[in-house]
Scaffold this motif. Structure first.
Motif, PDB file in Angstrom:
ATOM      1  N   GLU A 292       0.826  -1.202   0.000  1.00  0.00           N
ATOM      2  CA  GLU A 292       0.000   0.000   0.000  1.00  0.00           C
ATOM      3  C   GLU A 292       0.860   1.251   0.000  1.00  0.00           C
ATOM      4  OE1 GLU A 292      -2.400  -0.509   3.398  1.00  0.00           O
ATOM      5  OE2 GLU A 292      -3.869  -1.837   2.419  1.00  0.00           O
ATOM      6  N   GLU A 293       1.970   1.234   0.780  1.00  0.00           N
ATOM      7  CA  GLU A 293       2.869   2.395   0.796  1.00  0.00           C
ATOM      8  C   GLU A 293       3.518   2.599  -0.574  1.00  0.00           C
ATOM      9  OE1 GLU A 293       5.582   1.709   3.944  1.00  0.00           O
ATOM     10  OE2 GLU A 293       4.137   2.221   5.547  1.00  0.00           O
ATOM     11  N   GLN A 294       3.918   1.491  -1.238  1.00  0.00           N
ATOM     12  CA  GLN A 294       4.518   1.586  -2.576  1.00  0.00           C
ATOM     13  C   GLN A 294       3.516   2.165  -3.574  1.00  0.00           C
ATOM     14  OE1 GLN A 294       5.878  -2.121  -4.093  1.00  0.00           O
ATOM     15  NE2 GLN A 294       6.491  -1.328  -6.066  1.00  0.00           N
ATOM     16  N   ASN A 295       2.297   1.735  -3.486  1.00  0.00           N
ATOM     17  CA  ASN A 295       1.283   2.269  -4.392  1.00  0.00           C
ATOM     18  C   ASN A 295       1.076   3.755  -4.154  1.00  0.00           C
ATOM     19  OD1 ASN A 295       0.880  -0.212  -5.578  1.00  0.00           O
ATOM     20  ND2 ASN A 295      -0.826  -0.763  -4.207  1.00  0.00           N
TER      21      ASN A 295
ATOM     22  N   ARG B 263       3.365   5.872  -3.183  1.00  0.00           N
ATOM     23  CA  ARG B 263       4.512   6.581  -3.784  1.00  0.00           C
ATOM     24  C   ARG B 263       4.378   6.650  -5.311  1.00  0.00           C
ATOM     25  NH1 ARG B 263       7.144   3.555   0.292  1.00  0.00           N
ATOM     26  NH2 ARG B 263       8.027   4.888   1.925  1.00  0.00           N
ATOM     27  N   LEU B 264       3.935   5.547  -5.896  1.00  0.00           N
ATOM     28  CA  LEU B 264       3.765   5.540  -7.355  1.00  0.00           C
ATOM     29  C   LEU B 264       2.696   6.533  -7.793  1.00  0.00           C
ATOM     30  CD1 LEU B 264       4.003   1.714  -8.113  1.00  0.00           C
ATOM     31  CD2 LEU B 264       5.730   3.463  -8.558  1.00  0.00           C
ATOM     32  N   ARG B 265       1.638   6.622  -7.018  1.00  0.00           N
ATOM     33  CA  ARG B 265       0.623   7.621  -7.343  1.00  0.00           C
ATOM     34  C   ARG B 265       1.183   9.023  -7.220  1.00  0.00           C
ATOM     35  NH1 ARG B 265      -2.900   3.834  -4.827  1.00  0.00           N
ATOM     36  NH2 ARG B 265      -2.523   4.774  -2.779  1.00  0.00           N
ATOM     37  N   GLU B 266       2.059   9.236  -6.211  1.00  0.00           N
ATOM     38  CA  GLU B 266       2.662  10.563  -6.025  1.00  0.00           C
ATOM     39  C   GLU B 266       3.584  10.899  -7.202  1.00  0.00           C
ATOM     40  OE1 GLU B 266       5.240  12.991  -2.643  1.00  0.00           O
ATOM     41  OE2 GLU B 266       4.709  10.892  -2.346  1.00  0.00           O
ATOM     42  N   ILE B 267       4.378   9.892  -7.640  1.00  0.00           N
ATOM     43  CA  ILE B 267       5.282  10.118  -8.794  1.00  0.00           C
ATOM     44  C   ILE B 267       4.464  10.459 -10.034  1.00  0.00           C
ATOM     45  CG2 ILE B 267       6.895   8.957 -10.358  1.00  0.00           C
ATOM     46  CD1 ILE B 267       7.895   7.406  -7.884  1.00  0.00           C
ATOM     47  N   SER B 268       3.379   9.735 -10.223  1.00  0.00           N
ATOM     48  CA  SER B 268       2.536   9.992 -11.395  1.00  0.00           C
ATOM     49  C   SER B 268       1.979  11.402 -11.359  1.00  0.00           C
ATOM     50  CB  SER B 268       1.402   8.965 -11.432  1.00  0.00           C
ATOM     51  OG  SER B 268       0.517   9.245 -12.479  1.00  0.00           O
ATOM     52  N   TRP B 269       1.579  11.815 -10.141  1.00  0.00           N
ATOM     53  CA  TRP B 269       1.042  13.186 -10.032  1.00  0.00           C
ATOM     54  C   TRP B 269       2.129  14.223 -10.314  1.00  0.00           C
ATOM     55  CZ3 TRP B 269       1.846  17.552  -7.088  1.00  0.00           C
ATOM     56  CH2 TRP B 269       0.818  18.500  -7.104  1.00  0.00           C
TER      57      TRP B 269
ATOM     58  N   LYS C  74      12.402   9.118  -5.024  1.00  0.00           N
ATOM     59  CA  LYS C  74      11.229   8.327  -4.669  1.00  0.00           C
ATOM     60  C   LYS C  74      11.268   6.978  -5.336  1.00  0.00           C
ATOM     61  CE  LYS C  74       8.101  12.183  -3.725  1.00  0.00           C
ATOM     62  NZ  LYS C  74       7.885  11.807  -2.330  1.00  0.00           N
ATOM     63  N   THR C  75      11.758   6.962  -6.568  1.00  0.00           N
ATOM     64  CA  THR C  75      11.848   5.674  -7.270  1.00  0.00           C
ATOM     65  C   THR C  75      12.859   4.770  -6.579  1.00  0.00           C
ATOM     66  OG1 THR C  75      11.310   6.791  -9.331  1.00  0.00           O
ATOM     67  CG2 THR C  75      12.266   4.596  -9.509  1.00  0.00           C
ATOM     68  N   THR C  76      13.971   5.370  -6.128  1.00  0.00           N
ATOM     69  CA  THR C  76      15.007   4.592  -5.433  1.00  0.00           C
ATOM     70  C   THR C  76      14.479   4.020  -4.125  1.00  0.00           C
ATOM     71  OG1 THR C  76      16.710   6.019  -6.397  1.00  0.00           O
ATOM     72  CG2 THR C  76      17.334   4.689  -4.480  1.00  0.00           C
TER      73      THR C  76
END
Length: 524
Positions: free
Chosen positions: A451-454, A456-462, A516-518
């Motif tokens: 859930e935490e990874q998801n 972060r991915l949503r944040e990167i996408s934004w 964030k990706t790292t």
């Protein structure tokens, strides 16, 4: 002095005599008051007030003080006899020797008959004789103010005749008291004998009724019953005993019990019956009778007459118990061999009733430790209110199986999250609950990481869709302006600075995305 002591085994006679005494005492109270008042009345004739008050009061004091001082004695009755004689002497003196005053002695003697004791006449006889002898002598001697008789001379012959006749009267009173007592004792004895005969008749009737009722009860009860005397001769054998043991009553009655069951002399029943008779203590046991292939539940009660035995066929119950034992063994195997921690707890006390091997290994407690704990002891303190609320909620539900998540605490203090399934059951006659606890701590951690990874991915996408486009749009907008020849050199330099700042902003955004990706890669 006579002391009133009831005789053992003579309670009715003692009670009768006690009632006679109480009734007579009440009567004497009235007559003593009358005698005292008569003394005051007689004082009106010759002014003998001092004699009336002093002698009368002393007489009453003598009687009542003796009665109070010796409550368990009959001494006061003898004092009463003497007091009646003294009142007679007082009245003779007050009335200056009036002959009729002598009759008060006879009235006292008659009153004493009510006690039914001839000896009570003796003190008054003594007082009368002494009074007559002394006062007649003093009067004949010419002593002044001595009032005994209105006769001029009370000679010896007159004295002897007077005392003899008075003694005869007292003797008759004593005889009446004696005869009255004997008559009452005879009447009481006859009454008691009649009552005893009635009692024996009633007991005989009750015994016959009891035997009939006993026979009816013993034949109607669901248990088999038989009785034997001290020589093991059968004295009773009910219908159920006939049915269960396949022995007819006609064969068993008045025969030796062990002659009919000679193949049972080495049985448990034989040993228990012998023990009951020898120790005079009841026994209860179960025994298997091989000839009939049946089990029996037996209770034997010894008595002075022999032995009474109640028994019933429990063959079906024993078979059910064997099946239950097998079923419990299967349950125990399933319970103990389960890879998941399981336990059973009492829903009233919350104490552990049983735990399986998986629970012991997973939580770190020994079985003995578990047995001394409640389910509260494996909860963190802050989780106990939730546990109480969940238990209260589950008590109001009819679901067979309940499921909830809880935090548990191991013996080493480690907290684990468990998925708990529970089911109500009856365990060893107690209302209990079976618990299956599945440790989901790692599973929950993994889910949380996903859930935490998801997130972060949503944040990167934004970031990519909003923040990256802002500096890039500025750069794209400045490039045409810089290429325009009409712009001055100063304007172009400012535009280059804007473009450089936008490039720096874009670089910062790209670095942030890279970080964030790292982090996400490292977490995974």
């Amino acid at each position: 002095m006579m002391i009133y002591t009831p005789k053992a085994g003579n309670a009715p006679n003692d009670a009768f005599l006690f009632n006679v005494k109480e009734r007579s005492d009440r009567l004497m109270n009235y007559f003593l008051m009358v005698y005292f008042v008569l003394g005051l009345i007689f004082a009106l004739f010759y002014g003998t007030w001092l004699i009336a008050v002093l002698v009368g009061s002393l007489s009453l004091i003598a009687y009542y003080s003796t009665k109070l001082a010796l409550p368990n004695s009959t001494m006061y009755q003898y004092v009463l006899s003497a007091v009646f004689g003294i009142f007679m002497a007082q009245f003779i003196y007050q009335m200056h020797g009036m002959f009729e005053m002598h009759f008060f002695a006879f009235i006292g003697g008659v009153l004493l008959i009510t006690y039914q004791k001839w000896r009570l006449q003796i003190p008054m006889v003594i007082v009368v004789i002494l009074h007559h002898a002394l006062f007649s002598y003093l009067q004949n001697s010419g002593m002044d103010k001595i009032y005994f008789s209105q006769l001029y001379n009370f000679d010896v012959r007159t004295f002897v005749i007077h005392v003899t006749l008075a003694s005869v009267l007292f003797y008759i009173c004593g005889l009446w008291a004696y005869q009255l007592k004997k008559y009452n004792e005879l009447h009481l004895s006859q009454t008691l004998q009649m009552a005893e005969l009635q009692k024996e008749s009633l007991l005989l009737l009750q015994r016959e009724q009891y035997n009939e009722e006993r026979s009816t009860i013993l034949e109607s009860i669901g248990d088999a019953f038989f009785a034997v005397d001290k020589d093991w001769v059968v004295t009773y054998w009910n219908q159920m005993a006939e049915k269960i043991l396949s022995k007819p009553k006609s064969q068993m009655l008045n025969s030796n019990f062990w002659d009919n069951f000679d193949n049972s002399t080495n049985s448990i029943s034989y040993q228990k019956y012998k023990k009951a008779v020898e120790t005079n203590q009841s026994v209860h046991f179960q025994d298997y009778y091989e000839p009939l292939d049946n089990w029996y539940d037996v209770s034997a009660y010894p008595s002075e007459k022999g032995l009474s035995v109640y028994f019933k066929d429990i063959t079906e119950r024993k078979r059910t118990e064997l099946l239950l034992i097998e079923s419990e063994k299967k349950y125990s195997d399933l319970f103990q061999l389960s890879p998941l921690p399981k336990w059973v707890f009492d829903v009233e006390t919350l104490r552990f009733l049983d735990v399986n091997t998986a629970a012991i290994e997973h939580y770190g407690y020994t079985k003995e430790e578990f047995m001394g704990m409640t389910i509260r002891d494996i909860r963190p303190v802050e989780e106990v209110p939730k546990l109480e609320a969940d238990l209260a909620k589950q008590l109001n539900k009819d679901e067979l199986t309940k499921r909830s998540n809880f935090w548990h605490k191991k013996k080493n203090g480690e907290l684990i999250e468990v998925d708990v399934q529970s089911r109500d059951l009856v365990y060893k006659s107690k209302k209990a609950r079976l618990i299956i606890a599945n440790d989901i701590t790692e599973k929950q951690r993994y889910i949380k990481a996903i859930e935490e990874q998801n997130d972060r991915l949503r944040e990167i996408s934004w970031i990519q869709s909003h923040i990256v486009r802002a500096p890039l749009a500025r750069i794209l907008g400045l490039v045409p302006l810089i290429e325009n020849p009409a712009e001055s050199l100063d304007e172009k330099e400012k535009m280059l600075e804007y473009m450089l700042q936008s490039a720096r902003d874009l670089d910062d955004v790209i670095k942030n995305i890279t970080e964030k990706t790292t982090i996400t890669q490292n977490f995974v």
